[in-house]
Design a protein around this motif. Structure first.
Motif, PDB file in Angstrom:
ATOM      1  N   GLY A  42       0.807  -1.213   0.000  1.00 50.80           N
ATOM      2  CA  GLY A  42       0.000   0.000   0.000  1.00 50.80           C
ATOM      3  C   GLY A  42       0.840   1.263   0.000  1.00 50.80           C
ATOM      4  N   LEU A  43       1.899   1.300   0.814  1.00 47.07           N
ATOM      5  CA  LEU A  43       2.756   2.479   0.878  1.00 47.07           C
ATOM      6  C   LEU A  43       3.466   2.728  -0.445  1.00 47.07           C
ATOM      7  CD1 LEU A  43       4.304   2.005   4.448  1.00 47.07           C
ATOM      8  CD2 LEU A  43       2.635   3.726   3.751  1.00 47.07           C
ATOM      9  N   SER A  44       4.021   1.671  -1.030  1.00 44.40           N
ATOM     10  CA  SER A  44       4.727   1.843  -2.303  1.00 44.40           C
ATOM     11  C   SER A  44       3.767   2.244  -3.422  1.00 44.40           C
ATOM     12  CB  SER A  44       5.460   0.551  -2.675  1.00 44.40           C
ATOM     13  OG  SER A  44       4.561  -0.541  -2.760  1.00 44.40           O
ATOM     14  N   SER A  45       2.556   1.695  -3.417  1.00 46.78           N
ATOM     15  CA  SER A  45       1.576   2.044  -4.444  1.00 46.78           C
ATOM     16  C   SER A  45       1.163   3.500  -4.335  1.00 46.78           C
ATOM     17  CB  SER A  45       0.344   1.141  -4.328  1.00 46.78           C
ATOM     18  OG  SER A  45       0.688  -0.226  -4.502  1.00 46.78           O
ATOM     19  N   ASN A  46       0.883   3.956  -3.117  1.00 43.27           N
ATOM     20  CA  ASN A  46       0.486   5.348  -2.927  1.00 43.27           C
ATOM     21  C   ASN A  46       1.627   6.304  -3.236  1.00 43.27           C
ATOM     22  OD1 ASN A  46      -2.387   5.751  -1.659  1.00 43.27           O
ATOM     23  ND2 ASN A  46      -1.572   3.930  -0.648  1.00 43.27           N
ATOM     24  N   LEU A  47       2.859   5.916  -2.895  1.00 44.08           N
ATOM     25  CA  LEU A  47       4.003   6.768  -3.193  1.00 44.08           C
ATOM     26  C   LEU A  47       4.208   6.891  -4.699  1.00 44.08           C
ATOM     27  CD1 LEU A  47       6.346   8.429  -2.078  1.00 44.08           C
ATOM     28  CD2 LEU A  47       7.720   6.330  -2.030  1.00 44.08           C
ATOM     29  N   PHE A  48       4.097   5.777  -5.407  1.00 41.98           N
ATOM     30  CA  PHE A  48       4.247   5.805  -6.861  1.00 41.98           C
ATOM     31  C   PHE A  48       3.143   6.641  -7.496  1.00 41.98           C
ATOM     32  CE2 PHE A  48       3.217   3.776 -11.022  1.00 41.98           C
ATOM     33  CZ  PHE A  48       4.367   4.160 -11.697  1.00 41.98           C
ATOM     34  N   ALA A  49       1.900   6.462  -7.027  1.00 49.70           N
ATOM     35  CA  ALA A  49       0.780   7.240  -7.567  1.00 49.70           C
ATOM     36  C   ALA A  49       0.977   8.728  -7.307  1.00 49.70           C
ATOM     37  CB  ALA A  49      -0.533   6.760  -6.947  1.00 49.70           C
ATOM     38  N   PHE A  50       1.522   9.083  -6.145  1.00 47.90           N
ATOM     39  CA  PHE A  50       1.736  10.494  -5.823  1.00 47.90           C
ATOM     40  C   PHE A  50       2.768  11.119  -6.756  1.00 47.90           C
ATOM     41  CE2 PHE A  50       3.757  13.917  -3.344  1.00 47.90           C
ATOM     42  CZ  PHE A  50       2.634  14.700  -3.099  1.00 47.90           C
ATOM     43  N   VAL A  51       3.840  10.389  -7.051  1.00 49.47           N
ATOM     44  CA  VAL A  51       4.858  10.896  -7.978  1.00 49.47           C
ATOM     45  C   VAL A  51       4.266  11.115  -9.363  1.00 49.47           C
ATOM     46  CG1 VAL A  51       7.037  10.354  -9.123  1.00 49.47           C
ATOM     47  CG2 VAL A  51       6.762   9.860  -6.689  1.00 49.47           C
ATOM     48  N   VAL A  52       3.461  10.155  -9.831  1.00 47.75           N
ATOM     49  CA  VAL A  52       2.820  10.294 -11.140  1.00 47.75           C
ATOM     50  C   VAL A  52       1.857  11.472 -11.145  1.00 47.75           C
ATOM     51  CG1 VAL A  52       1.327   9.159 -12.820  1.00 47.75           C
ATOM     52  CG2 VAL A  52       3.086   7.838 -11.643  1.00 47.75           C
ATOM     53  N   LEU A  53       1.128  11.651 -10.053  1.00 51.01           N
ATOM     54  CA  LEU A  53       0.191  12.770  -9.962  1.00 51.01           C
ATOM     55  C   LEU A  53       0.909  14.108 -10.038  1.00 51.01           C
ATOM     56  CD1 LEU A  53      -2.301  11.545  -7.205  1.00 51.01           C
ATOM     57  CD2 LEU A  53      -2.909  12.240  -9.522  1.00 51.01           C
ATOM     58  N   ILE A  54       2.028  14.219  -9.343  1.00 49.33           N
ATOM     59  CA  ILE A  54       2.783  15.479  -9.355  1.00 49.33           C
ATOM     60  C   ILE A  54       3.267  15.790 -10.772  1.00 49.33           C
ATOM     61  CG2 ILE A  54       4.876  16.615  -8.562  1.00 49.33           C
ATOM     62  CD1 ILE A  54       2.679  16.563  -6.499  1.00 49.33           C
ATOM     63  N   LYS A  55       3.804  14.791 -11.468  1.00 46.38           N
ATOM     64  CA  LYS A  55       4.280  15.011 -12.837  1.00 46.38           C
ATOM     65  C   LYS A  55       3.135  15.414 -13.754  1.00 46.38           C
ATOM     66  CE  LYS A  55       8.250  11.851 -12.579  1.00 46.38           C
ATOM     67  NZ  LYS A  55       8.866  10.622 -13.141  1.00 46.38           N
ATOM     68  N   THR A  56       1.989  14.758 -13.603  1.00 44.15           N
ATOM     69  CA  THR A  56       0.833  15.099 -14.440  1.00 44.15           C
ATOM     70  C   THR A  56       0.327  16.497 -14.128  1.00 44.15           C
ATOM     71  OG1 THR A  56       0.217  12.752 -14.456  1.00 44.15           O
ATOM     72  CG2 THR A  56      -1.456  14.335 -15.164  1.00 44.15           C
ATOM     73  N   PHE A  57       0.313  16.854 -12.850  1.00 41.73           N
ATOM     74  CA  PHE A  57      -0.172  18.174 -12.440  1.00 41.73           C
ATOM     75  C   PHE A  57       0.699  19.283 -13.019  1.00 41.73           C
ATOM     76  CE2 PHE A  57      -0.246  21.784  -9.498  1.00 41.73           C
ATOM     77  CZ  PHE A  57      -1.619  22.034  -9.417  1.00 41.73           C
ATOM     78  N   LEU A  58       2.003  19.074 -13.059  1.00 38.85           N
ATOM     79  CA  LEU A  58       2.906  20.090 -13.583  1.00 38.85           C
ATOM     80  C   LEU A  58       2.760  20.263 -15.095  1.00 38.85           C
ATOM     81  CD1 LEU A  58       6.143  19.278 -11.520  1.00 38.85           C
ATOM     82  CD2 LEU A  58       4.486  21.122 -11.137  1.00 38.85           C
ATOM     83  N   ARG A  59       2.282  19.217 -15.786  1.00 38.76           N
ATOM     84  CA  ARG A  59       2.143  19.299 -17.244  1.00 38.76           C
ATOM     85  C   ARG A  59       0.766  19.776 -17.690  1.00 38.76           C
ATOM     86  NH1 ARG A  59       4.599  14.026 -17.199  1.00 38.76           N
ATOM     87  NH2 ARG A  59       2.524  13.180 -17.654  1.00 38.76           N
TER      88      ARG A  59
END
Length: 366
Positions: A42-59
Motif C-alpha cells: 500500500g505504501l509503495s503504491s500510494n508513493l508511486f501514484a503520488f509521484v505520477v500525480l505530481i508530474k501530471t499536475f505540472l504538465r
C-alpha cells in the motif's frame, strides 16, 4: 479518563476497561509477514501514484483536470499516512509482542490510534463525495464550475475534509463515545455498543460514511449519463471530452472500491448498535481488513486508468476526438438510440433550418 476496576483495588484506564491485555492470542509468524506485505504494498503504491500525480499536475493546463488532480493527491496522501501510522503500530505489535497495558498505561497511545482509525477511515469517503460534487458541477454546470472551483479552492476543500474528519475523531475524547483496546491487542477503535454515548458516535461514524457513498453514487450516476449524452450526441466531435472521460472512469473506480471495502463495516456497525446484540469480534476484524484494502487499491485506480495506459490497452480509441464511442463504431448507433430514448430524444437530429448551432461551450444542462 479512568474507570474503577472490578476488583476495586486499582484504577483501570477506560481504554482497557472492556478488553484488558494481555490476551490469549497465538502470534503466528504469518501475522507479521501478512501485515508487513500489505502495508509495504500500500505504501509503495500510494508513493508511486503520488509521484505520477505530481508530474501530471505540472504538465496539465486544464483547470478542471488540475482541480481533480488536487483531490486525487489529497486522497493518495491520506491513504499513505493512514497505512504508515496504523500499519507501523500493528507490525510492531506482531513483531515484538508487546503488552499494550504496560507500554501505554494512560491510554494516550490507544487514543491516538483510535483517532487515526476514525480520521483515515472517514477521509477517503468524504473526499470521494467531494470529488463527485466537483465532477457533477464540472460536467453539468461548466460556467458555474469555472467561476467557483479554482486550484486554491480545491485545495481548501481537501483541507476542510481533513478538518471535519479530525473534529469527528476527537469526539470520543470529549465524552461522546470512547476508544478501547480491541482484540487481539494490536489496535484500538471506538467502542461499538448500544450504550447511549457509544451508540451516538457509532451512528455518526457509520451514517456519515454511508451518506458519503450515497452522494457519490447519485452524483456520479448523473454525471455519467450526462457524459454519455455528450459523447454520443450530435456534438461529440465538437466537444473535447477525453479528460472528462478519464476523470469519470477514475472516479467511478474509486467509488466502487470504497463501496465494496467500506459498506460491510459501516452496515455491521449500524446493525450491531441498533440491535443491541453483543459485538462479534471475528466479524469486526474481517470487515476492518476489508476497509484496509481501500487504502491499498485506491492508488491503482489512477495508476491503471490513465489515458497513457488506456491508449495502450485500447489503441483503436480515437483520443484525438475525445469520443469514447469511437472505440466501437457499430456500438455508437445503438448507444445514441438508447440515450435519445432515455433522455428525451433529439440528440441525433441536426439543428433546424435558419437557427444557429449551439456553442460547444454551452452548459450541458441548458
Amino acid at each position: 479518563m479512568i474507570r474503577q476496576a472490578p476488583s476495586g483495588n486499582d484504577t483501570t484506564p477506560v481504554c482497557f476497561s472492556i478488553n484488558n491485555p494481555p490476551f490469549n492470542y497465538n502470534h503466528t509468524i504469518a501475522s507479521v509477514y501478512f501485515s508487513t506485505i500489505l502495508s509495504g504494498l500500500g505504501l509503495s503504491s500510494n508513493l508511486f501514484a503520488f509521484v505520477v500525480l505530481i508530474k501530471t499536475f505540472l504538465r496539465t493546463k486544464s483547470l478542471s483536470r488540475s482541480s481533480f488532480l488536487i483531490f486525487l493527491a489529497g486522497l493518495v496522501v491520506t491513504d499513505f499516512m493512514g497505512l504508515l501510522v496504523t500499519g507501523s503500530i500493528v507490525i510492531s505489535f506482531h513483531a515484538t509482542r508487546f503488552v499494550w497495558r504496560d507500554l501505554d498505561p494512560y491510554c494516550h497511545f490507544c487514543n491516538f490510534m483510535g483517532m487515526s482509525m476514525v480520521f483515515y477511515g472517514l477521509c477517503p469517503l468524504l473526499l470521494g463525495a467531494a470529488m463527485a460534487v466537483e465532477r457533477f458541477v464540472g460536467i453539468n454546470r461548466p460556467f458555474t464550475r469555472s467561476a467557483s472551483m479554482s486550484k486554491g479552492r480545491a485545495l481548501t476543500t481537501v483541507v476542510a475534509v481533513w478538518v471535519v474528519a479530525g473534529v469527528i475523531s476527537l469526539l470520543p475524547l470529549t465524552g461522546l463515545g470512547s476508544y478501547h483496546m480491541q482484540k487481539p491487542g494490536s489496535w484500538c477503535f471506538f467502542n461499538i455498543s448500544s450504550q447511549p454515548l457509544d451508540l451516538s458516535f457509532s451512528l455518526i461514524f457509520s451514517l456519515l460514511g454511508l451518506l458519503s457513498l450515497a452522494v457519490s453514487f447519485l452524483l456520479n450516476t448523473v454525471s455519467v449519463v450526462t457524459l454519455l449524452r455528450v459523447c454520443c450526441g450530435q456534438d461529440a466531435s465538437a466537444r473535447r471530452r477525453d479528460h472528462e472521460v478519464e476523470m469519470m472512469v477514475q472516479l467511478i473506480g474509486i467509488m466502487i472500491i470504497a463501496s465494496i471495502c467500506w459498506c460491510p463495516l459501516l452496515v455491521f456497525i449500524v446493525t450491531t448498535v441498533l440491535s443491541g446484540n453483543p459485538l462479534v469480534v471475528r466479524s469486526l476484524l474481517l470487515w476492518i481488513r476489508f476497509a484496509t484494502f481501500n487504502q491499498i487499491l485506491d492508488p491503482w485506480v489512477y495508476i491503471l486508468f490513465r489515458r497513457a495506459i488506456l491508449k495502450r490497452v485500447y489503441p483503436r480509441l480515437d483520443w484525438s476526438r475525445g469520443s469514447i464511442a469511437s472505440l466501437y463504431p457499430s456500438f455508437t448507433t445503438s448507444l445514441r438510440k438508447l440515450t435519445r430514448s432515455s433522455l428525451g430524444g433529439g440528440l441525433d437530429e441536426g439543428p433546424p433550418q435558419g437557427r444557429d448551432v449551439p456553442s460547444p461551450l454551452q452548459p450541458l444542462s441548458s
